[in-house]
Design a protein around this motif. Structure first.
Motif, PDB file in Angstrom:
ATOM      1  N   ASN A 104    -134.634  14.393  52.639  1.00 42.32           N
ATOM      2  CA  ASN A 104    -135.627  14.695  53.524  1.00 42.32           C
ATOM      3  C   ASN A 104    -136.419  13.486  54.079  1.00 42.32           C
ATOM      4  OD1 ASN A 104    -137.357  16.606  54.835  1.00 42.32           O
ATOM      5  ND2 ASN A 104    -138.776  16.526  53.080  1.00 42.32           N
ATOM      6  N   VAL A 105    -135.405  12.456  54.774  1.00 48.92           N
ATOM      7  CA  VAL A 105    -136.235  11.301  55.294  1.00 48.92           C
ATOM      8  C   VAL A 105    -135.562  11.072  56.813  1.00 48.92           C
ATOM      9  CG1 VAL A 105    -136.910  10.000  53.263  1.00 48.92           C
ATOM     10  CG2 VAL A 105    -134.599   9.704  53.890  1.00 48.92           C
ATOM     11  N   GLY A 106    -136.457  10.217  57.497  1.00 50.33           N
ATOM     12  CA  GLY A 106    -135.894  10.044  58.983  1.00 50.33           C
ATOM     13  C   GLY A 106    -135.118   8.743  58.543  1.00 50.33           C
ATOM     14  N   GLU A 107    -134.495   8.320  59.878  1.00 51.92           N
ATOM     15  CA  GLU A 107    -133.233   7.278  60.196  1.00 51.92           C
ATOM     16  C   GLU A 107    -133.748   5.936  59.126  1.00 51.92           C
ATOM     17  OE1 GLU A 107    -129.897   6.691  62.073  1.00 51.92           O
ATOM     18  OE2 GLU A 107    -130.806   8.492  61.786  1.00 51.92           O
ATOM     19  N   ASN A 108    -134.827   5.589  59.028  1.00 50.39           N
ATOM     20  CA  ASN A 108    -135.207   4.135  58.662  1.00 50.39           C
ATOM     21  C   ASN A 108    -135.966   4.395  57.270  1.00 50.39           C
ATOM     22  OD1 ASN A 108    -134.565   1.478  58.431  1.00 50.39           O
ATOM     23  ND2 ASN A 108    -136.439   0.926  59.379  1.00 50.39           N
ATOM     24  N   GLU A 109    -135.805   5.359  56.891  1.00 47.69           N
ATOM     25  CA  GLU A 109    -136.877   5.626  55.486  1.00 47.69           C
ATOM     26  C   GLU A 109    -135.791   5.904  54.333  1.00 47.69           C
ATOM     27  OE1 GLU A 109    -140.113   7.998  58.219  1.00 47.69           O
ATOM     28  OE2 GLU A 109    -138.911   9.171  56.848  1.00 47.69           O
ATOM     29  N   GLY A 110    -136.359   5.497  53.319  1.00 49.56           N
ATOM     30  CA  GLY A 110    -135.692   5.650  51.987  1.00 49.56           C
ATOM     31  C   GLY A 110    -136.474   6.189  50.945  1.00 49.56           C
ATOM     32  N   VAL A 111    -135.665   6.586  49.662  1.00 51.90           N
ATOM     33  CA  VAL A 111    -136.224   7.164  48.651  1.00 51.90           C
ATOM     34  C   VAL A 111    -136.016   6.487  47.367  1.00 51.90           C
ATOM     35  CG1 VAL A 111    -136.513   9.383  47.536  1.00 51.90           C
ATOM     36  CG2 VAL A 111    -136.531   9.596  49.826  1.00 51.90           C
ATOM     37  N   SER A 112    -136.805   6.242  46.422  1.00 55.50           N
ATOM     38  CA  SER A 112    -136.392   5.611  45.195  1.00 55.50           C
ATOM     39  C   SER A 112    -136.667   6.999  44.256  1.00 55.50           C
ATOM     40  CB  SER A 112    -136.976   4.502  44.765  1.00 55.50           C
ATOM     41  OG  SER A 112    -138.390   4.929  44.225  1.00 55.50           O
ATOM     42  N   VAL A 113    -135.588   7.262  43.346  1.00 60.95           N
ATOM     43  CA  VAL A 113    -135.838   8.304  42.152  1.00 60.95           C
ATOM     44  C   VAL A 113    -135.858   7.589  40.883  1.00 60.95           C
ATOM     45  CG1 VAL A 113    -135.121  10.444  41.542  1.00 60.95           C
ATOM     46  CG2 VAL A 113    -134.674   9.932  43.858  1.00 60.95           C
ATOM     47  N   GLU A 114    -136.618   7.783  40.083  1.00 61.11           N
ATOM     48  CA  GLU A 114    -136.453   7.230  38.719  1.00 61.11           C
ATOM     49  C   GLU A 114    -136.321   8.428  37.862  1.00 61.11           C
ATOM     50  OE1 GLU A 114    -136.293   4.054  38.747  1.00 61.11           O
ATOM     51  OE2 GLU A 114    -137.433   3.146  40.367  1.00 61.11           O
ATOM     52  N   ILE A 115    -135.417   8.328  37.069  1.00 64.99           N
ATOM     53  CA  ILE A 115    -135.143   9.732  36.046  1.00 64.99           C
ATOM     54  C   ILE A 115    -135.285   9.252  34.574  1.00 64.99           C
ATOM     55  CG2 ILE A 115    -133.452  11.370  35.802  1.00 64.99           C
ATOM     56  CD1 ILE A 115    -131.940  10.238  38.490  1.00 64.99           C
ATOM     57  N   PHE A 116    -135.830  10.406  34.060  1.00 61.93           N
ATOM     58  CA  PHE A 116    -136.305  10.014  32.465  1.00 61.93           C
ATOM     59  C   PHE A 116    -135.651  11.300  31.734  1.00 61.93           C
ATOM     60  CE2 PHE A 116    -139.394   8.345  35.257  1.00 61.93           C
ATOM     61  CZ  PHE A 116    -139.519   6.819  34.771  1.00 61.93           C
ATOM     62  N   GLY A 117    -135.276  11.084  30.527  1.00 66.11           N
ATOM     63  CA  GLY A 117    -135.019  12.114  29.725  1.00 66.11           C
ATOM     64  C   GLY A 117    -133.620  12.340  29.275  1.00 66.11           C
ATOM     65  N   GLU A 118    -133.048  13.292  29.630  1.00 67.77           N
ATOM     66  CA  GLU A 118    -131.591  13.595  29.530  1.00 67.77           C
ATOM     67  C   GLU A 118    -130.687  12.733  29.712  1.00 67.77           C
ATOM     68  OE1 GLU A 118    -130.607  16.195  27.854  1.00 67.77           O
ATOM     69  OE2 GLU A 118    -128.371  16.379  28.053  1.00 67.77           O
ATOM     70  N   ALA A 119    -130.737  12.004  30.862  1.00 69.47           N
ATOM     71  CA  ALA A 119    -129.891  10.996  31.228  1.00 69.47           C
ATOM     72  C   ALA A 119    -129.453  10.061  30.098  1.00 69.47           C
ATOM     73  CB  ALA A 119    -130.240  10.505  32.721  1.00 69.47           C
ATOM     74  N   THR A 120    -130.422   9.493  29.277  1.00 73.25           N
ATOM     75  CA  THR A 120    -130.225   8.565  28.287  1.00 73.25           C
ATOM     76  C   THR A 120    -130.056   9.268  26.924  1.00 73.25           C
ATOM     77  OG1 THR A 120    -132.462   8.011  28.295  1.00 73.25           O
ATOM     78  CG2 THR A 120    -131.207   6.724  29.786  1.00 73.25           C
ATOM     79  N   LYS A 121    -129.904  10.217  26.909  1.00 74.44           N
ATOM     80  CA  LYS A 121    -129.772  11.085  25.732  1.00 74.44           C
ATOM     81  C   LYS A 121    -130.887  10.797  24.557  1.00 74.44           C
ATOM     82  CE  LYS A 121    -125.810  12.502  26.975  1.00 74.44           C
ATOM     83  NZ  LYS A 121    -126.026  13.913  27.673  1.00 74.44           N
ATOM     84  N   GLY A 122    -132.266  10.606  25.160  1.00 70.14           N
ATOM     85  CA  GLY A 122    -133.405  10.215  24.296  1.00 70.14           C
ATOM     86  C   GLY A 122    -133.514   8.838  24.017  1.00 70.14           C
ATOM     87  N   ALA A 123    -132.615   7.973  24.445  1.00 70.18           N
ATOM     88  CA  ALA A 123    -132.745   6.487  23.992  1.00 70.18           C
ATOM     89  C   ALA A 123    -133.544   5.895  25.125  1.00 70.18           C
ATOM     90  CB  ALA A 123    -131.318   5.804  24.310  1.00 70.18           C
ATOM     91  N   LEU A 124    -134.191   4.928  24.707  1.00 71.30           N
ATOM     92  CA  LEU A 124    -135.105   4.184  25.556  1.00 71.30           C
ATOM     93  C   LEU A 124    -134.503   3.724  26.827  1.00 71.30           C
ATOM     94  CD1 LEU A 124    -137.874   3.024  26.303  1.00 71.30           C
ATOM     95  CD2 LEU A 124    -137.159   0.757  24.804  1.00 71.30           C
ATOM     96  N   GLY A 125    -134.675   4.069  27.895  1.00 73.53           N
ATOM     97  CA  GLY A 125    -133.759   3.759  29.169  1.00 73.53           C
ATOM     98  C   GLY A 125    -134.346   4.632  30.283  1.00 73.53           C
ATOM     99  N   THR A 126    -133.830   4.320  31.550  1.00 72.01           N
ATOM    100  CA  THR A 126    -134.146   5.368  32.744  1.00 72.01           C
ATOM    101  C   THR A 126    -132.855   5.135  33.182  1.00 72.01           C
ATOM    102  OG1 THR A 126    -134.747   3.297  33.742  1.00 72.01           O
ATOM    103  CG2 THR A 126    -136.574   4.711  32.999  1.00 72.01           C
ATOM    104  N   SER A 127    -132.575   6.247  34.419  1.00 70.00           N
ATOM    105  CA  SER A 127    -131.593   6.061  35.300  1.00 70.00           C
ATOM    106  C   SER A 127    -132.405   6.220  36.730  1.00 70.00           C
ATOM    107  CB  SER A 127    -130.625   7.280  35.069  1.00 70.00           C
ATOM    108  OG  SER A 127    -131.265   8.319  34.832  1.00 70.00           O
ATOM    109  N   PHE A 128    -131.538   6.055  37.764  1.00 75.17           N
ATOM    110  CA  PHE A 128    -132.260   5.975  38.883  1.00 75.17           C
ATOM    111  C   PHE A 128    -131.190   6.207  40.198  1.00 75.17           C
ATOM    112  CE2 PHE A 128    -129.408   2.285  40.228  1.00 75.17           C
ATOM    113  CZ  PHE A 128    -129.296   1.725  39.198  1.00 75.17           C
ATOM    114  N   LEU A 129    -131.610   6.916  41.282  1.00 81.10           N
ATOM    115  CA  LEU A 129    -130.987   7.270  42.446  1.00 81.10           C
ATOM    116  C   LEU A 129    -131.708   6.422  43.531  1.00 81.10           C
ATOM    117  CD1 LEU A 129    -128.664   8.745  43.667  1.00 81.10           C
ATOM    118  CD2 LEU A 129    -130.268  10.828  43.456  1.00 81.10           C
TER     119      LEU A 129
END
Lengths: 93, 431
Positions: free
Chosen positions: B202-227
C-alpha cells in the motif's frame, strides 16, 4: 521460491579457493569432547557435517560470517578469511 | 621501504568509505583496502540506511546514490502462530527531501560509496586481505597483506574490518566475542515486480515500508525478523543472538523458511522469486562490549567497534559517523605530526560524546535483560495475541467478563507481582 538450503546456495556466487580457510584444529576434540556438534546445526550454510568419526568442512559454501569460530564450544576452529578476491561474492545486499 | 600513506583503512564498508572520503577530501594520502572482489561483495545488512549521518558526509547524496526506496512507514508486527498484533507509523513527509531513511542493497550501495572516496583521491585496492598490523615498538606502522611484497605503511591504520574484528583482536584490543555478543542473521532477497510491491504494501512508486517482526519468528529467542521493500524486490530475514541459536538448537535457515511460510507473511511473498541468500553476524554486545578504540597509530571504527544499536536497528549510520570522526582525528593529528595513542584519543572521547556512545549507554542493559528473561519474547507476544482474540471475538460473552478473563490470563503465567516486575525491568532496561 528457493525452499531448501541447497537451492539457496545455488543463488550465490562463490569464487572458491583451492585450500580451505576453515581448519579443524583437532578432529579428536570433535569426536570425543563435543556431544552437541553445534556447528552442524547453527552454520547458516551447512558447511559442517559430522560423518560418524570426522568433521567434514565444506568451506566452498562458506558465507564467512564467523559464527563457527565464536560458537565452537571447544575453540577448535582455526578461522581465516579466504585469500583476497576469493570466497563468497554477494551481488545484491 | 614500501610506499607510505597518511592513512590506511582496512575494509571498504560504510565506516571505511566514510573515513576514506573524509580524509581524502582534506588532501590526505589515503589507501582503502578491500578483501572482496569489489566493495560490498562481502557485506550484508537488512537494508535500512538512515539519511542523517551520510548527509553529513555527502550532502544530498540521495540525488545520485543507488538507493531502493525512501521508507515512509515503519510497521511492527507481534506474531503468534495464526495471528498478529500490529502497530505502525506512516509519515508522508518521509517521502520527500530530505527523507528519513532508505532501503538499500549493500552490494550496490557500498560500491558507490567507495567510488565516491576514490573520486576524492583515495586509492582503492580490492581483492586484498590484511593479515595483520605491522607493529614496531608497540606502535602500529602499517599492514601486512596477502599480496606478494604486500607490506604497506602509514601514520595511522583505521580498522574498519567488520564484525569479526580480527585485527583489533590480534592487537589485544578485545577478546574473542562471546556467542551472546553477536547476532546471527540470515536473509533472502525475493524478486517481486514493482507494481506488486506497491499494491501489497500500500505505497506509491517511490515509497517503501520497513516491517520489524517480533515473537513467533524467533521461537521466543532474543531476536527479530524483518521485511523491507526494495524497488522490485523485498528483503526478508531473521536473526537471534548466536547463543540463542545454540541453546535452542535452531537452524537459521529453518527459521527463515518458517517465517516465509507463516500465514501472516506468506501472502506478501506469493509469486516472488529468490534472488540471493545471505548470512552475516551483527555485533550486539552493546556498550560493555566496545573494545579499546585507539592505540598508537591505530583506530577502530564501525562494526569492529561494536557500534550497533540493536534495539533501534541502527548500525550503518554509526559506522559512517565513526569513520568520519576517525578521519577528522587523523587530520588533526597530521597537523601536529603526532600519531600516538594520546594524540588520537580525541576519537574515543568524540565517540562517547556522540549519539553512538550515548545510545549504546542508554541500552546498556537491554540485551542482557531480554536474554536473561526470555518471557518477554516467549510469553508476552502470544499473550498480547490471546488478549486481542478474547476481546474481539464476538461470542455473546459480556465485555466485563472478557476483561476479567484477559486479566486472569495475563497474571496466570507470572502472577501479578511477576508481571509488574517484568514491566519495571523492561522499562529500566530501555529508559
Amino acid at each position: 521460491m528457493a525452499k531448501t538450503l541447497e537451492d539457496k546456495q545455488y543463488l550465490v556466487r562463490f569464487n572458491c579457493d583451492t585450500e580451505s580457510h576453515l581448519i579443524i584444529k583437532d578432529h579428536q576434540v570433535c569426536a570425543t569432547q563435543c556431544p552437541g556438534k553445534d556447528c552442524t546445526v547453527f552454520c547458516p550454510a551447512d558447511v559442517y557435517r559430522w560423518e560418524g568419526d570426522r568433521m567434514f568442512v565444506g568451506f566452498e559454501g562458506c558465507h564467512e560470517c564467523g559464527s563457527c569460530r565464536i560458537g565452537c564450544p571447544n575453540d577448535n576452529i582455526e578461522w581465516h578469511y579466504p585469500k583476497g578476491g576469493h570466497g563468497i561474492v554477494f551481488r545484491m545486499a | 621501504m614500501a610506499e607510505k600513506f597518511d592513512m590506511i583503512i582496512v575494509g571498504a564498508g560504510p565506516a571505511g568509505s566514510a573515513a576514506a572520503y573524509t580524509a581524502a577530501k582534506e588532501g590526505l594520502k589515503v589507501l582503502l583496502i578491500e578483501r572482496g572482489e569489489f566493495p560490498g561483495a562481502k557485506n550484508v545488512m537488512g537494508g535500512i540506511l538512515y539519511r542523517k549521518q551520510l548527509e553529513e558526509i555527502i550532502p544530498e547524496f540521495w540525488q545520485e546514490a543507488p538507493l531502493e526506496r525512501p521508507v515512509v512507514e515503519q510497521r511492527f508486527w507481534f506474531l503468534d502462530k495464526e495471528s498478529m498484533v500490529t502497530t505502525s507509523y506512516k509519515d508522508k513527509s518521509w517521502a520527500e527531501e530530505p527523507y528519513n531513511s532508505f532501503t538499500v542493497l549493500r552490494a550496490k550501495f557500498d560500491k558507490w560509496f567507495a567510488q565516491k572516496a576514490v573520486q576524492q583521491g583515495a586509492l582503492l585496492i580490492n581483492e586484498t586481505v590484511v593479515t595483520e598490523c605491522i607493529v614496531e615498538d608497540g606502535k602500529v606502522i602499517g599492514v601486512r597483506t596477502d599480496r606478494p611484497d604486500g607490506d604497506v605503511y602509514a601514520d595511522v591504520v583505521v580498522l574498519a574490518d567488520g564484525v569479526n574484528s580480527l585485527l583489533a583482536k590480534n592487537l589485544g584490543f578485545h577478546k574473542e566475542w562471546k556467542p551472546q555478543e553477536v547476532a546471527l542473521s540470515v536473509m533472502e532477497v525475493l524478486k517481486l515486480d514493482k507494481k506488486t510491491v506497491n499494491e501489497r504494501f500500500n505505497v506509491g512508486e517511490n515509497e517503501g515500508v520497513s516491517v520489524e517482526i517480533f515473537g513467533e519468528a524467533t521461537k521466543g529467542a532474543l531476536g527479530t525478523s524483518f521485511l523491507y521493500t526494495n524497488k522490485d524486490s523485498v528483503n526478508i530475514g531473521v536473526g537471534t543472538t548466536l547463543s540463542g541459536m545454540i541453546e535452542r538448537k535452531m537452524k537459521p535457515h529453518d527459521l527463515l523458511e518458517e517465517l516465509k511460510a507463516h500465514p501472516m507473511i506468506a501472502p506478501y511473498l506469493e509469486g516472488s522469486e529468490s534472488q540471493e541468500y545471505l548470512a552475516h553476524l551483527i555485533p550486539e554486545g552493546g556498550f560493555d562490549a566496545v573494545p579499546k578504540l585507539v592505540g598508537d597509530g591505530v583506530i577502530v571504527v564501525g562494526d569492529a567497534g561494536q557500534f550497533v544499536n540493536a534495539i533501534h536497528q541502527e548500525g550503518s549510520n554509526m559506522a559512517m559517523k565513526s569513520g568520519k570522526l576517525a578521519a577528522e582525528t587523523v587530520i588533526k593529528a597530521k597537523e601536529l605530526n603526532d600519531f600516538s595513542e594520546a594524540a588520537l584519543d580525541s576519537y574515543r572521547t568524540d565517540i562517547y560524546d556522540s549519539f553512538i556512545g550515548k545510545d549504546l549507554k542508554k541500552y546498556r542493559d537491554a540485551a542482557h535483560t531480554f536474554e536473561e528473561n526470555p518471557q518477554y519474547f516467549e510469553e508476552y507476544v502470544p499473550m498480547m495475541n490471546q488478549a486481542m482474540n478474547t476481546f474481539f471475538t464476538v461470542d455473546g460473552t459480556p465485555k466485563w467478563e472478557k476483561q476479567k478473563k484477559i486479566a486472569a490470563k495475563v497474571t496466570a503465567g507470572r502472577g501479578k507481582t511477576g508481571l509488574v516486575k517484568d514491566m519495571y525491568k523492561a522499562w529500566k532496561a530501555v529508559k
